[in-house]
Scaffold this motif. Structure first.
Motif, PDB file in Angstrom:
ATOM      1  N   THR A   1      -6.828 -12.773   0.018  1.00 52.60           N
ATOM      2  CA  THR A   1      -7.718 -11.620   0.187  1.00 52.60           C
ATOM      3  C   THR A   1      -7.014 -10.321  -0.171  1.00 52.60           C
ATOM      4  O   THR A   1      -7.558  -9.467  -0.882  1.00 52.60           O
ATOM      5  CB  THR A   1      -8.224 -11.554   1.640  1.00 52.60           C
ATOM      6  N   GLN A   2      -5.783 -10.159   0.312  1.00 54.02           N
ATOM      7  CA  GLN A   2      -5.014  -8.956   0.014  1.00 54.02           C
ATOM      8  C   GLN A   2      -4.759  -8.817  -1.485  1.00 54.02           C
ATOM      9  O   GLN A   2      -4.787  -7.712  -2.035  1.00 54.02           O
ATOM     10  CB  GLN A   2      -3.677  -8.997   0.764  1.00 54.02           C
TER      11      GLN A   2
ATOM     12  N   TYR B   1       3.988  -5.812  -3.768  1.00 53.67           N
ATOM     13  CA  TYR B   1       3.471  -5.231  -2.526  1.00 53.67           C
ATOM     14  C   TYR B   1       4.402  -4.135  -2.010  1.00 53.67           C
ATOM     15  O   TYR B   1       3.961  -3.059  -1.586  1.00 53.67           O
ATOM     16  CB  TYR B   1       3.300  -6.314  -1.458  1.00 53.67           C
TER      17      TYR B   1
ATOM     18  N   TRP C   1       2.132  -1.581  -0.049  1.00 55.87           N
ATOM     19  CA  TRP C   1       0.969  -2.318   0.410  1.00 55.87           C
ATOM     20  C   TRP C   1       1.389  -3.301   1.496  1.00 55.87           C
ATOM     21  O   TRP C   1       2.450  -3.899   1.408  1.00 55.87           O
ATOM     22  CB  TRP C   1       0.345  -3.075  -0.760  1.00 55.87           C
TER      23      TRP C   1
ATOM     24  N   PRO D   1       1.133  -9.680   3.101  1.00 51.75           N
ATOM     25  CA  PRO D   1       0.298 -10.691   3.761  1.00 51.75           C
ATOM     26  C   PRO D   1       1.115 -11.569   4.704  1.00 51.75           C
ATOM     27  O   PRO D   1       2.282 -11.859   4.466  1.00 51.75           O
ATOM     28  CB  PRO D   1      -0.255 -11.510   2.587  1.00 51.75           C
TER      29      PRO D   1
ATOM     30  N   GLU E   1      -4.683 -14.905   4.102  1.00 47.21           N
ATOM     31  CA  GLU E   1      -4.690 -13.450   4.062  1.00 47.21           C
ATOM     32  C   GLU E   1      -4.162 -12.936   2.725  1.00 47.21           C
ATOM     33  O   GLU E   1      -4.640 -11.926   2.197  1.00 47.21           O
ATOM     34  CB  GLU E   1      -3.843 -12.884   5.210  1.00 47.21           C
ATOM     35  N   GLU E   2      -3.186 -13.642   2.169  1.00 46.26           N
ATOM     36  CA  GLU E   2      -2.612 -13.200   0.899  1.00 46.26           C
ATOM     37  C   GLU E   2      -3.638 -13.249  -0.228  1.00 46.26           C
ATOM     38  O   GLU E   2      -3.661 -12.359  -1.082  1.00 46.26           O
ATOM     39  CB  GLU E   2      -1.408 -14.071   0.528  1.00 46.26           C
TER      40      GLU E   2
ATOM     41  N   ARG F   1       0.480  -2.597   9.079  1.00 47.72           N
ATOM     42  CA  ARG F   1      -0.874  -3.124   8.849  1.00 47.72           C
ATOM     43  C   ARG F   1      -1.719  -2.012   8.265  1.00 47.72           C
ATOM     44  O   ARG F   1      -1.530  -0.846   8.558  1.00 47.72           O
ATOM     45  CB  ARG F   1      -1.481  -3.628  10.163  1.00 47.72           C
TER      46      ARG F   1
END
Length: 233
Positions: A209-210, A193, A198, A201, A206-207, A233
Motif C-alpha cells: 500500500t505504501q 523511502y 517516507w 513499511p 503495508e509495504e 508514522r
C-alpha cells in the motif's frame, strides 16, 4: 551511430511493441497462446507442489517443478501480455516490484537509479549493455543480407546470426538484466523511502500500500498532510 540509435526501437520490436497494425491479429493470437500455456504450467506446478514440499517427489518431478517455477517467474502478473519470450521476460521484471512492493518501476526508476550503490549500478548497466549488444548483433545480421548481390552466402550467414540472436542471445541476456533489475528493488528499495523521508513499511501488506502511495506521490505530488516528515508514522 545509426545502429546504436536503432537498438532501442529494435528491442521494443522484439518485445512485441511497435508491431504494424496488420500484425495485431497475430500479436493477439500469440498472447492468448502464452496465456493458455501458462495456465497449463500452473496446473502442473500445483500438482507437483505437494509432493515436492513433502519430500516425496522423484528427482524428475523436482526437476520439472523447478523448471515450472522459473517459467512462471518469467511471466508478468497476472498473465502474459506480450507476444514474445523477450517481451514477457522484461515485463515480468517491471511488474514484480509492483506486485511485491507496490512500486511502479517505470515511475520510480530515475529516483531509484540515483540511489543505487556503485556496485549495483555497474552490474545493471553492464547487463543492459550486454542486452543491447545482442540486439545490435541481430540488426547487423539482418543488414548483412544486403550483401547478397556480392555473394549469396550473405543470406544464410546474415539470417543465421539474426535467428541465433533472437532465439538465444537476446532472451538469455534479457533474463540476466531482468533478474538484476528485480534484485535491485529487493535489496535497496528501503533507501528510496529513507531519502524521500517516507515512513518505512512495517510488513509486506503495508509495504504494498505504501509503495502505491509513494509511486503516486513521485508522479503527481500531493497536498496531503500525511505523512509528517521526520515522524515514524
Amino acid at each position: 551511430m545509426i545502429i546504436e540509435r536503432l537498438t532501442t526501437p529494435a528491442l521494443r520490436l522484439l518485445e512485441g511493441w511497435y508491431w504494424p497494425c496488420f500484425l495485431k491479429p497475430l500479436r493477439h493470437k500469440l498472447v492468448e497462446r502464452r496465456k493458455t500455456k501458462l495456465e497449463e504450467q500452473l496446473r502442473r506446478y500445483q500438482e507437483l507442489s505437494p509432493a515436492v514440499v513433502a519430500g516425496t517427489a522423484s528427482p524428475e518431478e523436482r526437476t520439472e517443478h523447478g523448471r515450472l517455477t522459473m517459467l512462471q517467474r518469467r511471466s508478468p502478473s497476472p498473465a502474459p501480455d506480450m507476444p514474445t519470450r523477450i517481451g514477457n521476460t522484461l515485463r515480468a521484471a517491471e511488474t514484480r516490484p509492483v506486485d511485491k512492493y507496490g512500486l511502479d518501476v517505470v515511475s520510480v526508476w530515475p529516483h531509484f537509479w540515483l540511489l543505487l550503490p556503485d556496485t549495483a549500478r555497474k552490474e545493471i548497466a553492464t547487463a543492459r549493455v550486454s542486452l543491447d549488444a545482442s540486439v545490435t548483433a541481430c540488426i547487423w545480421g539482418v543488414l548483412f543480407v544486403l550483401f547478397a548481390p556480392l555473394t549469396l552466402w550473405a543470406v544464410p550467414a546474415g539470417l543465421g546470426v539474426a535467428v541465433v540472436a533472437v532465439v538465444a542471445w537476446v532472451p538469455s541476456r534479457a533474463e540476466v538484466y531482468a533478474d538484476l533489475l528485480e534484485a535491485g528493488f529487493d535489496l535497496y528499495r528501503r533507501t528510496l523511502y529513507e531519502q524521500l523521508r517516507w515512513p518505512t513499511p512495517r510488513n509486506p501488506k503495508e509495504e504494498r500500500t505504501q509503495g502505491q502511495v509513494l509511486t503516486r506521490y513521485l508522479v503527481r505530488g500531493s497536498d496531503s498532510t500525511i505523512p509528517v516528515w521526520g515522524s515514524d508514522r
